[in-house]
Write a protein that holds these residues in place. Sequence first.
Motif, PDB file in Angstrom:
ATOM      1  N   LEU A 239      44.552  48.490  62.264  1.00 10.93           N
ATOM      2  CA  LEU A 239      45.153  48.028  63.508  1.00 10.93           C
ATOM      3  C   LEU A 239      44.376  46.804  63.996  1.00 10.93           C
ATOM      4  CD1 LEU A 239      47.371  48.734  65.576  1.00 10.93           C
ATOM      5  CD2 LEU A 239      45.653  50.028  66.840  1.00 10.93           C
ATOM      6  N   GLU A 240      45.032  45.666  64.007  1.00  9.34           N
ATOM      7  CA  GLU A 240      44.367  44.437  64.436  1.00  9.34           C
ATOM      8  C   GLU A 240      44.227  44.410  65.960  1.00  9.34           C
ATOM      9  OE1 GLU A 240      46.591  41.196  62.902  1.00  9.34           O
ATOM     10  OE2 GLU A 240      46.268  41.749  60.792  1.00  9.34           O
ATOM     11  N   GLU A 241      43.210  43.690  66.414  1.00 11.69           N
ATOM     12  CA  GLU A 241      42.946  43.620  67.856  1.00 11.69           C
ATOM     13  C   GLU A 241      44.124  43.017  68.611  1.00 11.69           C
ATOM     14  OE1 GLU A 241      39.296  41.813  68.950  1.00 11.69           O
ATOM     15  OE2 GLU A 241      38.084  42.984  67.544  1.00 11.69           O
ATOM     16  N   ALA A 242      44.813  42.087  67.955  1.00 14.76           N
ATOM     17  CA  ALA A 242      45.923  41.421  68.638  1.00 14.76           C
ATOM     18  C   ALA A 242      47.235  42.186  68.518  1.00 14.76           C
ATOM     19  CB  ALA A 242      46.104  40.012  68.053  1.00 14.76           C
ATOM     20  N   SER A 243      47.205  43.381  67.930  1.00  9.78           N
ATOM     21  CA  SER A 243      48.437  44.131  67.719  1.00  9.78           C
ATOM     22  C   SER A 243      49.072  44.532  69.051  1.00  9.78           C
ATOM     23  CB  SER A 243      48.150  45.386  66.896  1.00  9.78           C
ATOM     24  OG  SER A 243      49.298  46.203  66.838  1.00  9.78           O
ATOM     25  N   PRO A 244      50.407  44.421  69.173  1.00  3.06           N
ATOM     26  CA  PRO A 244      51.097  44.840  70.409  1.00  3.06           C
ATOM     27  C   PRO A 244      50.902  46.318  70.705  1.00  3.06           C
ATOM     28  CG  PRO A 244      52.572  43.598  68.960  1.00  3.06           C
ATOM     29  CD  PRO A 244      51.322  43.854  68.180  1.00  3.06           C
TER      30      PRO A 244
ATOM     31  N   ALA B 280      48.410  47.398  73.564  1.00  2.00           N
ATOM     32  CA  ALA B 280      48.831  47.361  74.966  1.00  2.00           C
ATOM     33  C   ALA B 280      49.515  48.666  75.380  1.00  2.00           C
ATOM     34  CB  ALA B 280      49.771  46.180  75.188  1.00  2.00           C
ATOM     35  N   LEU B 281      50.071  49.389  74.410  1.00  2.00           N
ATOM     36  CA  LEU B 281      50.793  50.622  74.716  1.00  2.00           C
ATOM     37  C   LEU B 281      49.903  51.858  74.692  1.00  2.00           C
ATOM     38  CD1 LEU B 281      53.946  49.967  72.481  1.00  2.00           C
ATOM     39  CD2 LEU B 281      53.753  49.615  74.950  1.00  2.00           C
ATOM     40  N   LEU B 282      48.691  51.719  74.149  1.00  2.00           N
ATOM     41  CA  LEU B 282      47.842  52.888  73.949  1.00  2.00           C
ATOM     42  C   LEU B 282      47.495  53.634  75.245  1.00  2.00           C
ATOM     43  CD1 LEU B 282      45.440  51.737  71.082  1.00  2.00           C
ATOM     44  CD2 LEU B 282      47.339  53.360  70.962  1.00  2.00           C
ATOM     45  N   PRO B 283      47.171  52.963  76.347  1.00  2.00           N
ATOM     46  CA  PRO B 283      46.865  53.718  77.586  1.00  2.00           C
ATOM     47  C   PRO B 283      48.004  54.656  77.994  1.00  2.00           C
ATOM     48  CG  PRO B 283      46.161  51.439  77.795  1.00  2.00           C
ATOM     49  CD  PRO B 283      46.956  51.522  76.525  1.00  2.00           C
ATOM     50  N   SER B 284      49.228  54.178  77.871  1.00  2.00           N
ATOM     51  CA  SER B 284      50.382  55.015  78.227  1.00  2.00           C
ATOM     52  C   SER B 284      50.528  56.176  77.249  1.00  2.00           C
ATOM     53  CB  SER B 284      51.666  54.174  78.224  1.00  2.00           C
ATOM     54  OG  SER B 284      51.576  53.129  79.161  1.00  2.00           O
ATOM     55  N   VAL B 285      50.234  55.902  75.969  1.00  2.00           N
ATOM     56  CA  VAL B 285      50.320  56.949  74.952  1.00  2.00           C
ATOM     57  C   VAL B 285      49.283  58.033  75.234  1.00  2.00           C
ATOM     58  CG1 VAL B 285      50.007  57.479  72.500  1.00  2.00           C
ATOM     59  CG2 VAL B 285      51.240  55.417  73.183  1.00  2.00           C
ATOM     60  N   TYR B 286      48.037  57.617  75.537  1.00  2.00           N
ATOM     61  CA  TYR B 286      46.976  58.578  75.828  1.00  2.00           C
ATOM     62  C   TYR B 286      47.360  59.450  77.030  1.00  2.00           C
ATOM     63  CZ  TYR B 286      43.989  55.723  72.779  1.00  2.00           C
ATOM     64  OH  TYR B 286      43.457  55.054  71.725  1.00  2.00           O
TER      65      TYR B 286
END
Length: 558
Positions: free
Chosen positions: A393-398, A401-407
């Motif tokens: 997973l690259e740092e610039a991957s979109p 940005a969605l991970l906080p909502s996923v967590y």
Amino acid sequence: MQTFKETGLPEEILSAIGELGYETPTPIQSKTIPEILNYGNDLIALAQTGTGKTGAFGLPVIPQVKTEEKNVQALILCPTRELCLQITKDLQKYAKNYRDLYVTPVYGGTEIRTQIKALKRGSHIVVGTPGRMNDLINRKAIELGNVRWLILDEADEMLNMGFKDDIEAIMAQTPEWRQTLLFSATMPAEISRISKKYMQDPIEISVGTKNSGSENVEHHFYMVQAHDRYKALKRVVDVIPDVYGIIFCRTRQETKDIADKLMADGYNADALHGDLSQAQRDMVMHRFRKKHLQLLVATDVAARGIDVNDLTHVINYNLPDDIEAYIHRSGRTGRAGKNGVSVAIIHSREMHRIKAIEKLAKKKFERKMVPKSEEICEKQLFHFLDRVGKTELEEASPVNALLPSVYEKLAAMEKEDLIKQFVAAEFNRFMEYYKDAPDLNIYKEERGKRGERGERGGRGERGGRGDASFSRLFLNLGKTDKLTSGDVIGLINSNMRGVTVKVGKIELLRNFSFVEVDKEYEQEVIDKLNRSKLKGKKVNLEVASPKPSGRKERRRRN
């Protein structure tokens, strides 16, 4: 270990192949290059597919071509368009430092006038298929009187494909003082006959044993009932998630049918057969080489010239009629020093054919059991988890940005529950498909109970009209051809030697007939009888259309 420099090749060639990354010759190259450089005796070279045969004849021939002479000096015959183009491409790479040397491919399925123009502009090396080459000779579009090297690549396959007369006609157009180089994977009797008739005291060079399989290939077989063959194929493929291979079928129709079934069942597959246009064929091969396809379903003829070095598996959906063809098939994997597996899916009556291949190829087959559902699901699950673990997973991957909502959404779930849900979401469909899947294997005890031929009966036993164990076939001969039931049974007997095929009802009509045969042998009967003649006519046998109900049967003509 010998280097290319030690073979005697000039600097121009060494520089070109050095840029390609070639450092040491393959065994067949080590043995043939010095012989051809010395322009000595004719040569018979026996080596498996994928052992560097193009380099074995191309590397020593190129530096000896006299580019100042504008005529054909080397003629290379090969069985298919794909191999023709592959050889041409390789030779052009080897000859990059010989700017005035021209290599021209000639093959069927494309405009002949374009190829004639290319020949008129001048060509030193011509690579061609036998049929197109004969067309050019008959049109007086090519002159072979100055050919110094006549090279037959995959000679055994050209003979298997029926090019014997074409090859002999072409050889007759070349001078007697030529050097003839014959490359083949096997040594059938017909090649021995050609060598005695057209070659001068040939030296025979063999890498490995005559007619033997590659040392890098394992040979496995699975035994199932004939009607379970496709189910077994799917399980074999499913238990090898990273499979990248060719599935060999006997006929064009079988190739189409199996490819269509695989694609409908969600597999990454496509077909390669003679009914495709050249553009369609090129597209399929492009996708396969790029690994956009995992499985290529093909006939033996369609697969000639496929040059892919990293196939993991060759799968024989049906064993070939010609045992030597199995050696060609298995040679598609285990190439370029890599290991491979050749798989055969057989039914209970084909064990004798496995034994015959073992004897010819000097290889031992290992019987494998068709995987059961638990094994397949476990393999697929851990393969999926490995892929997940290796995903970067690259740092610039979109996604970041969605991970906080996923967590936040998953925060209420325990680790164990999350893993269960994750696996279930990915694998529920797969596990449901294989739930309560039956065991497809045939065991020795089962064969022993009914004997070698036992419950199936012998030829001549008649079944009922609606017997599900029979397949109803259309035959293009009838009463006007003075056909009798005995003729039909005799035709089956003579072409199905060593196999007991139960024959059901035979209906003799005016211009055609119908015959019922054991459904297990439907395709084998069609394949073998369609190569024969009866009453002076070529036999045409095919699966009959279903009977219309309530009216007299009529065969529709297209």
